[in-house]
Each structure stands twice: as C-alpha cells, then as structure tokens.
Design a protein around this motif. Sequence first.
Motif, PDB file in Angstrom:
ATOM      1  N   TRP A 299       0.821  -1.210   0.000  1.00 36.51           N
ATOM      2  CA  TRP A 299       0.000   0.000   0.000  1.00 36.51           C
ATOM      3  C   TRP A 299       0.860   1.268   0.000  1.00 36.51           C
ATOM      4  N   THR A 300       2.092   1.177   0.516  1.00 29.84           N
ATOM      5  CA  THR A 300       2.941   2.372   0.624  1.00 29.84           C
ATOM      6  C   THR A 300       3.344   2.919  -0.749  1.00 29.84           C
ATOM      7  N   GLN A 301       3.284   2.091  -1.796  1.00 31.57           N
ATOM      8  CA  GLN A 301       3.626   2.593  -3.133  1.00 31.57           C
ATOM      9  C   GLN A 301       2.761   3.777  -3.522  1.00 31.57           C
ATOM     10  N   ASP A 302       1.510   3.710  -3.164  1.00 24.82           N
ATOM     11  CA  ASP A 302       0.572   4.774  -3.532  1.00 24.82           C
ATOM     12  C   ASP A 302       0.063   5.533  -2.319  1.00 24.82           C
ATOM     13  N   GLY A 303       0.248   4.948  -1.144  1.00 23.53           N
ATOM     14  CA  GLY A 303      -0.399   5.506   0.030  1.00 23.53           C
ATOM     15  C   GLY A 303       0.513   6.223   1.005  1.00 23.53           C
ATOM     16  N   ALA A 304       1.824   6.193   0.784  1.00 30.32           N
ATOM     17  CA  ALA A 304       2.744   6.848   1.713  1.00 30.32           C
ATOM     18  C   ALA A 304       3.724   7.726   0.940  1.00 30.32           C
ATOM     19  N   VAL A 305       4.278   8.707   1.623  1.00 28.18           N
ATOM     20  CA  VAL A 305       5.245   9.596   0.958  1.00 28.18           C
ATOM     21  C   VAL A 305       6.404   8.773   0.399  1.00 28.18           C
ATOM     22  N   THR A 306       6.912   7.855   1.214  1.00 30.08           N
ATOM     23  CA  THR A 306       8.013   7.000   0.772  1.00 30.08           C
ATOM     24  C   THR A 306       7.538   5.557   0.784  1.00 30.08           C
ATOM     25  N   LEU A 321      16.580   8.022   5.733  1.00 24.41           N
ATOM     26  CA  LEU A 321      15.267   7.450   5.399  1.00 24.41           C
ATOM     27  C   LEU A 321      14.278   8.529   4.998  1.00 24.41           C
ATOM     28  N   GLY A 322      13.290   8.123   4.200  1.00 29.40           N
ATOM     29  CA  GLY A 322      12.253   9.046   3.752  1.00 29.40           C
ATOM     30  C   GLY A 322      11.061   9.066   4.698  1.00 29.40           C
ATOM     31  N   ASP A 323      10.255  10.085   4.518  1.00 28.97           N
ATOM     32  CA  ASP A 323       9.040  10.302   5.302  1.00 28.97           C
ATOM     33  C   ASP A 323       8.071   9.134   5.083  1.00 28.97           C
ATOM     34  N   THR A 324       7.580   8.561   6.174  1.00 31.93           N
ATOM     35  CA  THR A 324       6.666   7.417   6.059  1.00 31.93           C
ATOM     36  C   THR A 324       5.195   7.804   6.268  1.00 31.93           C
ATOM     37  N   SER A 325       4.917   9.089   6.269  1.00 30.87           N
ATOM     38  CA  SER A 325       3.537   9.536   6.493  1.00 30.87           C
ATOM     39  C   SER A 325       2.604   9.012   5.405  1.00 30.87           C
ATOM     40  N   PRO A 326       1.370   8.675   5.810  1.00 35.98           N
ATOM     41  CA  PRO A 326       0.373   8.311   4.799  1.00 35.98           C
ATOM     42  C   PRO A 326      -0.028   9.536   3.982  1.00 35.98           C
ATOM     43  N   ARG A 327      -0.411   9.311   2.719  1.00 34.55           N
ATOM     44  CA  ARG A 327      -0.797  10.417   1.844  1.00 34.55           C
ATOM     45  C   ARG A 327      -2.303  10.608   1.767  1.00 34.55           C
ATOM     46  N   ALA A 328      -3.040   9.689   2.326  1.00 29.05           N
ATOM     47  CA  ALA A 328      -4.498   9.786   2.288  1.00 29.05           C
ATOM     48  C   ALA A 328      -5.013   9.246   3.615  1.00 29.05           C
ATOM     49  N   PRO A 329      -6.222   9.619   4.011  1.00 23.33           N
ATOM     50  CA  PRO A 329      -6.761   9.086   5.272  1.00 23.33           C
ATOM     51  C   PRO A 329      -6.798   7.561   5.280  1.00 23.33           C
TER      52      PRO A 329
ATOM     53  N   PRO B 356      13.278  14.898   4.680  1.00 20.71           N
ATOM     54  CA  PRO B 356      12.836  13.516   4.423  1.00 20.71           C
ATOM     55  C   PRO B 356      11.626  13.427   3.499  1.00 20.71           C
ATOM     56  N   GLY B 357      10.902  14.545   3.309  1.00 21.44           N
ATOM     57  CA  GLY B 357       9.730  14.523   2.444  1.00 21.44           C
ATOM     58  C   GLY B 357      10.041  14.945   1.016  1.00 21.44           C
ATOM     59  N   ALA B 358      11.256  15.392   0.754  1.00 25.30           N
ATOM     60  CA  ALA B 358      11.612  15.807  -0.613  1.00 25.30           C
ATOM     61  C   ALA B 358      11.738  14.574  -1.487  1.00 25.30           C
ATOM     62  N   ARG B 359      11.183  14.641  -2.696  1.00 23.69           N
ATOM     63  CA  ARG B 359      11.223  13.517  -3.623  1.00 23.69           C
ATOM     64  C   ARG B 359      12.298  13.804  -4.665  1.00 23.69           C
ATOM     65  N   VAL B 360      13.382  13.054  -4.568  1.00 24.53           N
ATOM     66  CA  VAL B 360      14.523  13.273  -5.462  1.00 24.53           C
ATOM     67  C   VAL B 360      14.389  12.412  -6.725  1.00 24.53           C
ATOM     68  N   HIS B 361      14.634  13.014  -7.878  1.00 24.55           N
ATOM     69  CA  HIS B 361      14.615  12.295  -9.153  1.00 24.55           C
ATOM     70  C   HIS B 361      15.875  12.670  -9.920  1.00 24.55           C
ATOM     71  N   VAL B 362      16.703  11.695 -10.227  1.00 21.38           N
ATOM     72  CA  VAL B 362      17.897  12.004 -11.026  1.00 21.38           C
ATOM     73  C   VAL B 362      17.866  11.181 -12.300  1.00 21.38           C
ATOM     74  N   TYR B 363      18.595  11.651 -13.307  1.00 23.84           N
ATOM     75  CA  TYR B 363      18.412  11.131 -14.661  1.00 23.84           C
ATOM     76  C   TYR B 363      19.523  10.198 -15.134  1.00 23.84           C
ATOM     77  N   GLY B 364      20.473   9.902 -14.271  1.00 16.51           N
ATOM     78  CA  GLY B 364      21.540   9.006 -14.705  1.00 16.51           C
ATOM     79  C   GLY B 364      22.488   9.666 -15.700  1.00 16.51           C
ATOM     80  N   LYS B 365      22.579  10.976 -15.640  1.00 12.17           N
ATOM     81  CA  LYS B 365      23.466  11.700 -16.569  1.00 12.17           C
ATOM     82  C   LYS B 365      24.651  12.284 -15.810  1.00 12.17           C
ATOM     83  N   GLU B 366      25.814  12.263 -16.446  1.00 13.49           N
ATOM     84  CA  GLU B 366      26.968  12.934 -15.850  1.00 13.49           C
ATOM     85  C   GLU B 366      26.648  14.421 -15.757  1.00 13.49           C
ATOM     86  N   VAL B 367      27.095  15.034 -14.679  1.00 16.20           N
ATOM     87  CA  VAL B 367      26.850  16.463 -14.483  1.00 16.20           C
ATOM     88  C   VAL B 367      27.708  17.278 -15.444  1.00 16.20           C
TER      89      VAL B 367
END
Lengths: 409, 409
Positions: A299-306, A321-329, B356-367
């Motif tokens: 469920w965390t794939q769609d239901g939690a921040v991480t 580690l990333g934030d484990t907060s739920p994203r929906a009630p 911890p809530g920031a969602r990081v996305h990297v592209y696999g490219k050399e800087v």
Amino acid sequence: MTEPTPQPLSRPLAPTGTPVVGIIGGGQLARMCAGPAAELGISVVVLAEADDAAAAQVFRHAPVGRCDDREAVRALAAACDVVTFDHEHVPDPVLSALESEGVSLHPAPAALLHAQDKIAMRQRLGAAGLPVPAWSMVHDRAGLRAFADQHEWPVVLKTPRGGYDGKGVMVLTGPEDLDRAEEWFARADASGLLAEEAVPFTRELAVMVARTPSGEMATWPVVHTVQEEGICTRVEAPAGDLDPAVAQDVRAAAQKVAELLGVTGVMAMEVFETGRSGEGERGWVVNELAMRPHNSGHWTQDGAVTSQFEQHLRAVLDLPLGDTSPRAPHTVMGNVLGGPAEDLHAASRLVMEADPGARVHVYGKEVRPGRKVGHVTVYGEDVEDLRRRADAARHTLQGTTPEGQEDAR
Amino acid sequence: MTEPTPQPLSRPLAPTGTPVVGIIGGGQLARMCAGPAAELGISVVVLAEADDAAAAQVFRHAPVGRCDDREAVRALAAACDVVTFDHEHVPDPVLSALESEGVSLHPAPAALLHAQDKIAMRQRLGAAGLPVPAWSMVHDRAGLRAFADQHEWPVVLKTPRGGYDGKGVMVLTGPEDLDRAEEWFARADASGLLAEEAVPFTRELAVMVARTPSGEMATWPVVHTVQEEGICTRVEAPAGDLDPAVAQDVRAAAQKVAELLGVTGVMAMEVFETGRSGEGERGWVVNELAMRPHNSGHWTQDGAVTSQFEQHLRAVLDLPLGDTSPRAPHTVMGNVLGGPAEDLHAASRLVMEADPGARVHVYGKEVRPGRKVGHVTVYGEDVEDLRRRADAARHTLQGTTPEGQEDAR
C-alpha cells in the motif's frame, strides 16, 4: 574436478558516484524496486531464477543464477556495493561465505536468521520481553500431546523453517488430529517441530519498519491484513478502530525488534491482535517476521510519501530514510491471485475503464491458480467505498466474482 | 552498395498479452517511464543514443541506434506494438517510412509536425481560432524591419525548427539589433525565419493533456513555470492566483489542440499569460507545443494520481486514461541543472538528510554545467514553504547557493 568459472559481472554503466545494489532473487519484490531505483539514480543488479523472472524483465542487469550457487552469488556481490534479498531462502553456507569475504549483506545473516527460523525468532523476542504466543519444541506425538494438555487445543504445528503463506503450518483441533502430525515428525530434523498455542486473535495486523546500518529507523502506520482461508486478500492502512496506544506500542515494538536483531533494510512484523490486555498482556502477539519488502507494505507505493521499496534501497545503502507519512486518510490494497483471467493486461484494461483512480500493479508473472500475480490500491476518505473499489478491481483482475454478487453478473 | 542488415530485435520475454512500447530516444523522459511500465506490466524497448544513455541504464531492452537510422528504427518497430518518442528530432523521412509500413506511431507524423515546426503550429492553431502571438515569416532584414514597424519592437526571431530551452530564439530590442539577425538569415532555409511579437506576458503557464487513439482525453491542472534567464527552474502546480475561468479555458484549449491535431500520447502546451482580456483577447496565448512527457509535467510523478509517464504509456496503448487529480493542494517541482556538485548521489544524500519529504529524481546523466540532470518535488499546503524547500533541495543537488542566501553559508 573444478567448477566452471562464472563470467565476471561488471559494474553497471552509470554516472560518477552511482551506488549499485545487488538483489538475490528476481521476484516481484525486486521488480517493484525498479521505479524507485531509476528515480533515485541507484543501479540494481538482480540475480534472477530465470531470464523471464518478474524482475529480470525490468532491470538492465539481471544475470540468471541460483541463490544456492555460491559462485553465482559471489559474482553478483563483486559487481555491487551492497547485497540484499527478494526472499529468505539463501542457504546459510552461502550467506556465511559472502559475509566472511567482506560482502555488505542487508540484512546480515545474524539478523536474517530470525526471519528464516521461527524458533530463533521466538526465543530471541521472548527473551527481550516481546509478546509471542506460548510455544515449545516438540519431537513426537507425546510431546505434542503434553503441550496441548498444558495450553489446550487447538494447537498450531509449524516447521521451524521454510513456511510461508500458510505452507508449513498445520492446525490441530484436538487429539483426533494427532495422526496427521506423524508424517511431519517423520520428516522433521533433530530440532523437531514448533508447537504453538492457537492464539485467539480478533484480527491480523502488520507493521513495516526500516532501519539503516547507522541505526536510523522509521515505521509506517499499522495495517490490518484481511485474510480469507489463510491468504491475505486485502490490506487496510491504517488498521481501522485500532487503539492509538496499541498502534504506538506495535510500532515501537517493531523498532525494538529491528534494533535488537540488527536488521538493515525493511522488515515486516506480522501481529495477532488478541484484545487481551492487562496482567502482562499487551493486546497483541508477534506472529512472523519478514526482512524484506512485504505484501503488507505494498500500500505504501501509492499511500505513503516514501514506499517500502524506495525505503529498502535507501536503508541498505545507509542513506537517510524518507518520510513514512500516509498520503491519504485511508489506503486499501487488494491482492490479485491467479484466477480465470489468464490475460492480466486485458483484465487491467477493464479495471482502468471501471475505475480511473485504481492503481494497478502487476508482477510480470504468468497466471496460475492462486499465484500472487499483482495487486491494486485505492485511497481516499471513505473506507467502505475503498473496500468496495479494491475488491471490485482485484476480482476483475482475477476474473472472479465478489462473494455475494454472483447475481449481479 | 548495401546497408548492413540490422540485428533483428525480438519481443521481450513477458507474460501472455503483455504489450510492448518502443521509445525512440534514451533520455530522461524515456527513463522515467520505467517505474510505471514495470507496475502496469508493459514491456518497453528503448532505441538509445548510447549504451549508457539515461534510459539505457534502467531498461532491460535498450538497443543502441540513431534516431535517423531508418534500419535501426525499423528494427525497433518490428519488436514493438506501438512506437513513441523521447524527443521530437526523428527526421520526417524516417517517420514517413515507418508510417507507410503500418507502424503504429504515437503521435503520428501529421500531429508531431506541429511540435517540430513552429510555422505549421501557428498556422493551424491560428486558423482554429486559438490565441497565438502575432507572427510572420521573414526572409531578410527588410522583412523583419517591416514586421517590427507593424508590431513594434522588441521582436522575437525564431528558427522554425529545432529550437528548445531558449536555443533558436533571439530577442531583438530595436533596429540596432538587426545586424545580429544577419547570420541567422544566411543560414535559414527557403521558408525563412519566424518573426513574432514579444508578447508582454505576466508569467508563463503550461498544461498537459493526454489523448488516446480512441479519442479519450484528460488534462492536469494548469501550472506556473517559473523561469530564470530563459530556463525553467521551478514549476508550481496548480498555478497560483489563476482565474478559474482562465484555467478552464486553457485546459479546454489544450484538449481542442490535441483533438484538432490528432495527438496521441501526452502533449504539453506552453502558454504566456498576458492578462489582456476582452476584445477577442483571452488573457493568454500559446507559446509552444511538445508532444511527449514534458518538464512542466514532472510534478505529476508525486503530485497527481496518475503521472504523465504512466498516462503516456496508457495513451499510446489506447488504454483507458487514469485520474489526473492533484494529490495535494500544492506541488512544487524544482529543476536541477548541472552545477558545482559533480556527484549527484552524494548531493542526494544531503537532500534526504535535510528534508525527508523531498522527492529526489535524477536522470543518470553525468553532471555538465547547465545540463538538466534531475528534479525534486515537494507537496503540501503551504506554497511559500514548498517553494523554500524545493529551492533548498535543488540548490543542494546543484551545489549552488539560493540567491540572497550567500551570507547564510
């Protein structure tokens, strides 16, 4: 006689600094790391059972090899910074050899033992004051009978290793069932079988915890794993009507277990809610541990921040580690077991048509009766509606009809 | 003379019914389809520029070949059910050849033309009554001067094809800049150059729309693309303080464009907000179209129920579209451009530590300096706080210091 020298694997092509995670086992748990790995810029190499294994279909690097083939595993490790697992079936000698060669294994064999061996787990957790069912090792009919006399029937008999999804578990309702245990005793090794009280539980709960080698930990909310005939069909996050003090106690206990055992990566702790409290009772007992991403965490794939998959990668690499907060009630996950729908893609189309908000996840596995081949999640505010949507979607993916709705066809 | 016969590609190993999407181009837009493809059970084959291209690192099947190599593209198409694009640079003759051979291209060349050729786009959209800047084809200094006399300075001069991220665009502030245009006229082909009024815009907006071959359409909320020196550094979804009627008008216009041009897959429509309304003015004009996942839609990965990458896969396969609702009141995406931080993984660790809530996305490219190498998203309720977090994270990933905060170091 010499064994053939395995082809050396080279490190994947990737930018400077890119870490490489090796995963032993090419099932859906490895597969579902694909998205997070690509996004975080983590290279993954999977040691897959076959060229068309679930994970082998989606990763660039997925050499085929057996998890009990020491050379295959060693070649994997040589191409990676850390090694982790899709399952718990890597034999001890292979793990020990890797560890003695300095391979960074997550979880380490000393921790993993407690997810492989139910006796080791119960001993360790019991000694640490964590609630476990009453248990004993039994070697024969007489021993089993003595256990039952002390704890009352029914008694649950388990093989200490190798059981999952109800396999390796036998429920004996009374003395008349003792005959059924004979065959298991005959096949058991010297340590015998595990006899357990049949905990009178009100429902099954689970909690996921992540722990890094540096000791950082995070837990997600406690979930309700709804079972039908011993198979989990639905997970509801968070578990409804759960006393917040119990939820907090279960989450804290998962952290305690992770710390006690030195777990690295994510771990699932499955729990029986007993409702019994006071007099040393905490309202729950530990049932099983799994040291890897787990169905109760999908469920965390769609239901939690991480998600648990991203968190597992972060944890085994000792990243914060990333934030484990739920994203929906509420988030409800429905498992999809192989059924009459043999073409999962065609079935997915039907779900998408019926419910644009349903999140479909399939594992790249051919459909076989009862095989876990996918799951679906929905999230929102109205848990009754979410249950209905999750059930509708999973039945569509299975090609089955929800109970009580045969007439609606 | 005969061309070498390309190695035939075989269809990927996957369960019965699994569709195969071919993507021409192995950049980050193809790469970010990896997660959704794995989850939805869609096989992807990428025709990559190099073995270490962004997408080639993460897909099982990524043959190396040029997008202008007809045989390489043909071999890709033969292994796939449909073919789509990571970029708009596939030459017309290659596209035409594929189409004549019955390859299912999404978008089709007749639609794609309007993302490749700014003249074709402005003609078609203008004729359909959609708001575009005043424009004319000019062939020399005199023609440019005449356009400026009619529409006032400054004038924007553009190459009809091939421009992106500010390349192929020249702003002429007055007659004294005419000399600078000489070189462009010398290099222009017979159709000349595009002269456009410099629209006095208040800000830049963008909207993404998805359309299936069956004609189903869906749009995401209109976003604000914040530019610094001609480069988008931040995207805010939804655009703040946008008149709901204008937002609705822009979304409806994107659908009209998608339908008019027969777009299949996702399309970005970039818009100048002019603030001018009444007398045939709608408060905005179309700037550019892109017929593929687009930077202005990256926020959807974390901020919408269905991301642009998943939706693109669904659309090109003519699957029902997913829900485009936002998942949080505000999502802010920050672009990461190559800067002093050469090790993106080390920089990612710093972001994870700080937020911890920031969602990081990297592209696999050399800087490399100024190269788009990743992005970060944050979501929540307080847009000011989200801007601060997104800026902090992207600067950390770049190794740069937010403006005005040099003293805080």
